[in-house]
Design an enzyme around this catalytic site. Structure first.
Site, short mmCIF file in Angstrom:
data_model
loop_
_atom_site.label_atom_id
_atom_site.label_comp_id
_atom_site.label_asym_id
_atom_site.label_seq_id
_atom_site.Cartn_x
_atom_site.Cartn_y
_atom_site.Cartn_z
N ASP A 83 102.03 29.08 12.47
CA ASP A 83 102.51 30.31 12.76
C ASP A 83 102.62 30.35 14.33
OD1 ASP A 83 103.54 32.87 11.95
OD2 ASP A 83 101.65 33.62 12.30
N HIS A 177 102.59 43.59 15.56
CA HIS A 177 101.54 42.81 15.25
C HIS A 177 100.18 43.67 15.46
CE1 HIS A 177 104.37 39.34 16.03
NE2 HIS A 177 103.72 38.83 14.83
N HIS A 205 107.40 40.04 10.36
CA HIS A 205 106.08 39.85 10.90
C HIS A 205 105.53 41.13 11.27
CE1 HIS A 205 106.24 35.58 12.89
NE2 HIS A 205 106.92 35.50 11.78
N SER A 208 101.12 44.22 8.07
CA SER A 208 99.97 44.85 8.27
C SER A 208 100.42 46.26 8.49
CB SER A 208 98.66 44.22 8.85
OG SER A 208 98.41 43.08 8.40
#
Length: 280
Positions: A83, A177, A205, A208
């Site tokens: 990644d 991110h 991406h 979260s």
């Protein structure tokens, strides 16, 4: 269950309108926990090792080989993915270790330089039978250098995929991110426009930071590979802190790290159900 390629997980997910969960490995316990969570869910999973994790370990070989071995022993299909690699040399090392895919991140470069570097990496990877993900439109938050407001243009994305030959595209649609709060707002209209314009799977991406109901909506809108890292780190750290608070006499790391591993496994099972819940 043998180690599989990322294409063997993402391709069926795309055709079935499901999300493919991809979770980041920092220590071997993360790999073990992610696989245990996937086995409990009865779902395939992608184990990811980032360039930042490689830097933490000092090299790719040890954590890479360990992760591949964990994948080989799984009872569900598991792929191993590199990644956010920015250096072609690291990509070549991952190929030699048996990784099934790489994400080459040239998004910090201008468009022409990004295309040239990514096309060269894609050609090398395809010659080795390895699937390639790339990024266009910097996803916010990574090391504080990407603009959280960046957005990927659908026409530019289609042209980029054609020029580079990549197999999947990470797109900027409102996520960032390393978020520890779920406040990201995914631009679902843009996701749908990108899905209509781009012939390869789209990758989210910074997942979260997305409210959990919106993860299923994002998959329904057209995202397929869903990358999750920080959320698992929060669960891992919280569980270890809780165990040490409850058992201050403990000094054996196997006892408190096991608590973190179990917490991550539970979250992976739950998150896989979310991203695989709603067919398009």
């Amino acid at each position: 269950m043998p180690l599989v390629t990322t294409a063997e997980i993402v391709g069926p997910a795309l055709r079935g309108g499901l999300g493919a969960g991809a979770f980041n490995v920092i220590q071997i316990e993360h790999a073990q926990a992610i696989v245990a969570g996937a086995e409990a869910a009865g779902a395939p999973v992608i184990l990811q090792i980032s360039e930042n994790a490689v830097r933490y370990h000092g090299a790719l070989a040890a954590i890479g080989r360990a992760t591949v071995e964990v994948a080989h022993a799984a009872r569900v299909p598991v792929a191993v993915h590199l990644d956010h690699a920015t250096e072609p040399g690291l990509v070549r090392e991952a190929l030699g270790l048996g990784f099934g895919s790489v994400m080459f991140d040239a998004s910090a470069r201008d468009y022409d330089a990004n295309v040239a570097a990514t096309a060269a990496v894609a050609a090398d990877c395809h010659a080795a039978g390895v699937w390639v993900e790339a990024e266009l439109g910097e996803v916010g938050g990574k090391d504080g250098v990407h603009s959280p407001g960046a957005r990927t243009d659908p026409a530019e994305a289609a042209a980029y995929v054609a020029a580079t030959g990549v197999d999947a595209l990470a797109v900027a649609v409102g996520t960032s991110h390393a978020m520890v709060v779920k406040e990201a707002v995914v631009d679902l209209e843009l996701v749908a426009a990108l899905r209509a314009a781009v012939p390869v799977p789209l990758v989210l991406h910074g997942s979260s930071g997305v409210p959990e109901a919106d993860l299923t909506r994002a998959v329904a809108a057209g995202l397929t590979k869903v990358n999750i890292a920080t959320h698992l780190n929060v669960a891992y750290t919280r569980a270890i802190r809780g165990h040490l608070a409850d058992h201050p006499e403990v000094v054996d790391p196997r006892r408190y790290v096991a608590a973190g591993r179990e917490a991550v496994a539970r979250e992976v099972t739950r998150l896989l159900a979310l991203v695989r819940a709603v067919p398009r």
